[in-house]
Design a protein around this motif. Structure first.
Motif, PDB file in Angstrom:
ATOM      1  N   UNK A   1      49.915  -6.063 -31.612  1.00  0.00           N
ATOM      2  CA  UNK A   1      49.157  -4.851 -31.924  1.00  0.00           C
ATOM      3  C   UNK A   1      47.888  -4.784 -31.071  1.00  0.00           C
ATOM      4  N   UNK A   2      47.159  -5.892 -30.989  1.00  0.00           N
ATOM      5  CA  UNK A   2      45.934  -5.941 -30.179  1.00  0.00           C
ATOM      6  C   UNK A   2      46.234  -5.660 -28.707  1.00  0.00           C
ATOM      7  N   UNK A   3      47.255  -6.340 -28.185  1.00  0.00           N
ATOM      8  CA  UNK A   3      47.610  -6.159 -26.782  1.00  0.00           C
ATOM      9  C   UNK A   3      48.046  -4.720 -26.504  1.00  0.00           C
ATOM     10  N   UNK A   4      48.901  -4.186 -27.358  1.00  0.00           N
ATOM     11  CA  UNK A   4      49.380  -2.822 -27.180  1.00  0.00           C
ATOM     12  C   UNK A   4      48.249  -1.816 -27.170  1.00  0.00           C
TER      13      UNK A   4
ATOM     14  N   UNK B   1      45.572  -9.377 -17.488  1.00  0.00           N
ATOM     15  CA  UNK B   1      44.162  -8.996 -17.631  1.00  0.00           C
ATOM     16  C   UNK B   1      43.793  -8.791 -19.099  1.00  0.00           C
ATOM     17  N   UNK B   2      44.696  -8.211 -19.868  1.00  0.00           N
ATOM     18  CA  UNK B   2      44.440  -7.965 -21.291  1.00  0.00           C
ATOM     19  C   UNK B   2      44.272  -9.275 -22.055  1.00  0.00           C
ATOM     20  N   UNK B   3      45.125 -10.235 -21.784  1.00  0.00           N
ATOM     21  CA  UNK B   3      45.022 -11.533 -22.456  1.00  0.00           C
ATOM     22  C   UNK B   3      43.692 -12.207 -22.131  1.00  0.00           C
ATOM     23  N   UNK B   4      43.244 -12.069 -20.901  1.00  0.00           N
ATOM     24  CA  UNK B   4      41.955 -12.647 -20.506  1.00  0.00           C
ATOM     25  C   UNK B   4      40.809 -11.956 -21.233  1.00  0.00           C
TER      26      UNK B   4
END
Length: 88
Positions: free
Chosen positions: A61-64, A13-16
């Protein structure tokens, strides 16, 4: 739902949301974090850098940060050279 399935769903979901990347759960490969690093599970960010148009470290960093902000089960994260280590 076990921890790996929970993380896989959250990462997908985060990548989307962050990069408009559509990935299947099978493309999200989690590993147990090595003992010398802090965390429970590790995600290798290299497969997603082409679509994120950022370095592996910045992608991690963005994903975390997104995962911390949007998922109460993840307590903290750290990034080591393109490896996103997540603590539950």
């Amino acid at each position: 739902m076990n921890a790996e399935n929970l993380l896989t769903t959250a990462i997908t979901e985060s990548l989307t949301k962050l990069y408009s990347i559509s990935v299947s759960p099978e493309q999200v490969v989690l590993q147990k974090t090595r003992k010398e690093f802090e965390g429970d599970f590790t995600l290798v960010t290299f497969p997603f850098v082409k679509q994120s148009k950022k370095s592996p470290e910045l992608t991690g960093q963005d994903l975390g940060q997104y995962l911390i902000d949007n998922n109460k089960d993840i307590s903290k994260f750290n990034v080591v050279k393109g490896f996103l280590n997540l603590s539950l």
